[in-house]
Write a protein that holds these residues in place. Structure first.
Motif, PDB file in Angstrom:
ATOM      1  N   GLU A  55      40.103 -36.440 -14.170  1.00 36.81           N
ATOM      2  CA  GLU A  55      38.831 -36.900 -15.646  1.00 36.81           C
ATOM      3  C   GLU A  55      39.951 -37.191 -16.192  1.00 36.81           C
ATOM      4  N   LEU A  56      39.434 -37.972 -16.576  1.00 36.43           N
ATOM      5  CA  LEU A  56      40.033 -38.813 -18.131  1.00 36.43           C
ATOM      6  C   LEU A  56      39.078 -39.230 -19.564  1.00 36.43           C
ATOM      7  N   LEU A  57      38.035 -39.203 -19.445  1.00 38.79           N
ATOM      8  CA  LEU A  57      36.858 -38.920 -20.188  1.00 38.79           C
ATOM      9  C   LEU A  57      36.188 -37.273 -20.108  1.00 38.79           C
ATOM     10  N   PHE A  58      35.940 -36.914 -21.441  1.00 33.89           N
ATOM     11  CA  PHE A  58      35.663 -35.407 -21.651  1.00 33.89           C
ATOM     12  C   PHE A  58      33.762 -36.041 -21.929  1.00 33.89           C
ATOM     13  N   THR A  59      33.152 -34.880 -21.037  1.00 33.11           N
ATOM     14  CA  THR A  59      31.813 -34.730 -20.773  1.00 33.11           C
ATOM     15  C   THR A  59      31.303 -33.251 -21.611  1.00 33.11           C
ATOM     16  N   SER A  60      30.310 -33.239 -21.866  1.00 35.22           N
ATOM     17  CA  SER A  60      30.022 -31.549 -23.038  1.00 35.22           C
ATOM     18  C   SER A  60      29.279 -31.341 -21.509  1.00 35.22           C
ATOM     19  N   SER A  61      30.214 -29.911 -20.908  1.00 32.71           N
ATOM     20  CA  SER A  61      28.881 -29.284 -20.908  1.00 32.71           C
ATOM     21  C   SER A  61      27.301 -29.194 -21.101  1.00 32.71           C
ATOM     22  N   LYS A  62      27.073 -28.950 -22.090  1.00 33.45           N
ATOM     23  CA  LYS A  62      25.971 -29.173 -22.382  1.00 33.45           C
ATOM     24  C   LYS A  62      24.778 -30.261 -22.493  1.00 33.45           C
ATOM     25  N   ALA A  63      25.572 -30.887 -21.718  1.00 31.60           N
ATOM     26  CA  ALA A  63      25.118 -33.027 -22.545  1.00 31.60           C
ATOM     27  C   ALA A  63      24.058 -32.830 -21.610  1.00 31.60           C
ATOM     28  N   VAL A  64      22.774 -33.094 -21.886  1.00 33.73           N
ATOM     29  CA  VAL A  64      21.601 -33.899 -21.715  1.00 33.73           C
ATOM     30  C   VAL A  64      21.302 -35.072 -20.917  1.00 33.73           C
ATOM     31  N   PHE A  65      21.434 -35.390 -19.654  1.00 30.38           N
ATOM     32  CA  PHE A  65      21.251 -36.166 -18.410  1.00 30.38           C
ATOM     33  C   PHE A  65      20.158 -36.595 -18.178  1.00 30.38           C
ATOM     34  N   LYS A  66      18.609 -37.159 -19.530  1.00 32.32           N
ATOM     35  CA  LYS A  66      17.463 -36.794 -19.269  1.00 32.32           C
ATOM     36  C   LYS A  66      17.317 -38.610 -19.969  1.00 32.32           C
ATOM     37  N   PRO A  67      17.331 -39.212 -20.005  1.00 33.66           N
ATOM     38  CA  PRO A  67      16.552 -40.011 -20.990  1.00 33.66           C
ATOM     39  C   PRO A  67      15.469 -39.926 -21.619  1.00 33.66           C
ATOM     40  N   PRO A  68      15.571 -40.326 -23.167  1.00 30.14           N
ATOM     41  CA  PRO A  68      15.618 -41.340 -23.389  1.00 30.14           C
ATOM     42  C   PRO A  68      16.890 -40.558 -24.448  1.00 30.14           C
ATOM     43  N   LYS A  69      17.557 -39.318 -23.887  1.00 30.26           N
ATOM     44  CA  LYS A  69      18.728 -38.906 -24.526  1.00 30.26           C
ATOM     45  C   LYS A  69      19.646 -39.706 -24.187  1.00 30.26           C
ATOM     46  N   ALA A  70      20.550 -40.087 -25.133  1.00 33.82           N
ATOM     47  CA  ALA A  70      22.220 -39.837 -24.979  1.00 33.82           C
ATOM     48  C   ALA A  70      22.919 -39.165 -24.341  1.00 33.82           C
ATOM     49  N   MET A  71      23.475 -39.502 -23.511  1.00 32.92           N
ATOM     50  CA  MET A  71      25.051 -38.194 -22.661  1.00 32.92           C
ATOM     51  C   MET A  71      26.008 -37.978 -23.770  1.00 32.92           C
ATOM     52  N   ARG A  72      26.683 -36.874 -24.473  1.00 32.79           N
ATOM     53  CA  ARG A  72      27.004 -36.514 -25.175  1.00 32.79           C
ATOM     54  C   ARG A  72      28.776 -36.361 -23.968  1.00 32.79           C
ATOM     55  N   GLY A  73      29.131 -37.822 -23.634  1.00 23.62           N
ATOM     56  CA  GLY A  73      30.280 -37.692 -24.027  1.00 23.62           C
ATOM     57  C   GLY A  73      30.535 -39.389 -22.690  1.00 23.62           C
ATOM     58  N   GLY A  74      31.917 -39.412 -21.865  1.00 25.55           N
ATOM     59  CA  GLY A  74      31.980 -40.500 -21.129  1.00 25.55           C
ATOM     60  C   GLY A  74      32.416 -41.469 -22.571  1.00 25.55           C
ATOM     61  N   ILE A  75      31.154 -43.384 -22.839  1.00 24.22           N
ATOM     62  CA  ILE A  75      31.713 -44.006 -23.153  1.00 24.22           C
ATOM     63  C   ILE A  75      29.959 -44.997 -23.868  1.00 24.22           C
ATOM     64  N   PRO A  76      29.769 -44.154 -24.705  1.00 24.61           N
ATOM     65  CA  PRO A  76      28.505 -44.815 -25.353  1.00 24.61           C
ATOM     66  C   PRO A  76      28.974 -45.851 -25.850  1.00 24.61           C
ATOM     67  N   ILE A  77      27.607 -47.054 -25.744  1.00 26.18           N
ATOM     68  CA  ILE A  77      27.923 -47.928 -26.527  1.00 26.18           C
ATOM     69  C   ILE A  77      26.621 -48.152 -27.856  1.00 26.18           C
ATOM     70  N   CYS A  78      27.868 -47.994 -29.222  1.00 28.10           N
ATOM     71  CA  CYS A  78      26.488 -48.321 -30.163  1.00 28.10           C
ATOM     72  C   CYS A  78      26.388 -49.723 -30.596  1.00 28.10           C
ATOM     73  N   PHE A  79      25.302 -49.775 -30.726  1.00 31.08           N
ATOM     74  CA  PHE A  79      24.483 -51.528 -30.468  1.00 31.08           C
ATOM     75  C   PHE A  79      22.806 -51.157 -31.226  1.00 31.08           C
ATOM     76  N   PRO A  80      22.671 -51.861 -31.800  1.00 33.66           N
ATOM     77  CA  PRO A  80      23.129 -52.622 -32.985  1.00 33.66           C
ATOM     78  C   PRO A  80      23.604 -51.739 -34.348  1.00 33.66           C
ATOM     79  N   GLN A  81      23.653 -50.948 -34.453  1.00 29.48           N
ATOM     80  CA  GLN A  81      24.224 -50.484 -34.938  1.00 29.48           C
ATOM     81  C   GLN A  81      24.886 -49.301 -35.299  1.00 29.48           C
ATOM     82  N   PHE A  82      26.379 -49.186 -35.637  1.00 30.05           N
ATOM     83  CA  PHE A  82      27.412 -47.502 -35.256  1.00 30.05           C
ATOM     84  C   PHE A  82      26.545 -46.844 -36.955  1.00 30.05           C
ATOM     85  N   GLY A  83      26.672 -46.042 -36.377  1.00 33.68           N
ATOM     86  CA  GLY A  83      26.744 -44.531 -37.267  1.00 33.68           C
ATOM     87  C   GLY A  83      25.135 -44.420 -37.653  1.00 33.68           C
TER      88      GLY A  83
END
Length: 373
Positions: A55-83
């Motif tokens: 595995e080349l990407l990091f995913t937190s062991s505490k990541a929440v995999f349930k919409p609408p929460k964003a998953m902590r890890g991988g490559i989330p897309i930040c749009f239409p606002q960063f930060g």
């Protein structure tokens, strides 16, 4: 594997599955056995593995995999606002929405199709989205896994509104790295030749050049001398001083009669949250511990975000383990300082490719400025 050397059926290699919440995911594979997994929740790349299954990407062991929460890890897309640079939720809403599969995507060019697998996703605003951000758009995302194992993401955002709108953007990439809190002293290490003209200690120290090298577990090259916005200091504009941005615990080798490393590299042993401005289109994340380098190439994304929460912030993040900051580093292709404004009918495109190559401590052999796209 039974795949033809000349004809590659990416549709046969792709697999559509679902997670335990019933969210659809698409698994991409190439002939060599590398893979990538893309979730329709957020259009997010969840996994990217090399042909050895690492595995080349990091995913937190505490990541929440349930919409609408964003998953902590991988490559989330930040749009239409960063930060938090606007009135929307942190990093915008695209990473929290359910995307749809494009059942009739445009084909790959003939000279780019051999061994490549891809999936196309589409996001359009819902009625609720239009209440918080009243702009109609069509966002098309292509995620592709190439024959050499490289991963690419191509975003096309088109204004189908009757008036202009403005947005910022980032591919918020969580790399899996060696323990960034560690560094070791290797008396046999070869110093990069690009450092040969640095002012090493003179005869009074008994040395004309270093006799040993401090092996930095993780460092970023390509950001030297650039201006950046420090998000931990109210977006203060600063200039990078080090030859590379290096993550490690505090190291002092001056007692050995060697130039203290902080005079060569900018050491980072605390939280970092920076937006580097007007960056080159290629940078590298060099991981000495795992003897590999991530080469990041981008187009339409002038900025680079570097983030690691370090120990204190990690302890207050509910979806992040207390010690997990040691195994991850976010380096994002981004569009932050000068947001894009699209007039009605206009389209913006932002492309990112991630490639992994074997590497040693010295990265001089890497041609980061090689034309990519």
């Amino acid at each position: 594997m039974g795949h033809s050397a000349t004809i590659w059926d990416y549709k046969a290699a792709n697999e559509i599955t679902s997670d335990w919440n019933g969210t659809l995911q698409v698994v991409l594979r190439n002939p060599q056995g590398a893979s990538a997994r893309v979730s329709l929740h957020g259009g997010q790349v969840m996994s990217w593995k090399n042909e050895q299954g690492e595995e080349l990407l990091f995913t937190s062991s505490k990541a929440v995999f349930k919409p609408p929460k964003a998953m902590r890890g991988g490559i989330p897309i930040c749009f239409p606002q960063f930060g938090n640079c606007g009135y929307l939720e942190q990093h915008g809403f695209a990473r929290n929405k359910t995307w749809t599969l494009d059942e009739t995507p445009p084909p790959l060019p003939p000279n780019d199709s051999n061994g490549k697998s891809f999936v196309d996703l589409i996001l359009k605003p819902s009625a609720d989205d239009l209440k918080s951000w009243p702009h109609s758009f069509e966002y098309r995302l292509r995620v592709a896994l190439a024959n050499d194992g490289s991963l690419s993401l191509i975003s096309r955002i088109r204004n189908i509104n009757g008036k202009p709108f403005t947005f910022s953007f980032a591919y918020h990439t969580y790399f899996s790295v060696s323990d960034i809190s560690l560094a070791t002293l290797d008396p046999w290490a070869t110093w990069p030749t690009s450092w040969s003209n640095l002012p090493w200690p003179g005869p009074s120290h008994g040395l004309s050049q270093p006799a040993a090298a401090c092996i930095c577990e993780v460092r970023i090259e390509g950001l030297e001398t650039l201006d950046y916005l420090d998000n931990l200091s109210q977006k203060e504009r600063c200039t990078e001083q080090g030859d590379a941005l290096t993550f490690e615990s505090e190291v002092n080798i001056s007692s050995l009669g060697i130039l203290t490393l902080s005079q060569v590299l900018l050491l980072v042993n605390t939280e970092v949250d920076r937006v580097y401005l007007s960056c080159p289109n290629a940078i590298a994340v060099i991981d000495h511990g795992k003897k590999r380098t991530f080469v990041i190439r981008k187009d339409g994304l002038p900025d680079v975000v570097v983030w690691n929460p370090w120990d204190k912030k990690s302890k207050v993040m509910l979806d992040f383990g207390d010690e997990e900051y040691k195994q991850m580093l976010c380096v994002d292709g981004a569009l932050v300082e000068n947001p894009i404004t699209l007039k009605p009918g206009e389209e913006w495109m932002g492309r990112l490719e991630l490639l992994v190559v074997p590497s040693s401590f010295c990265s001089d052999h890497l041609d980061l400025q090689k034309t990519f796209f």
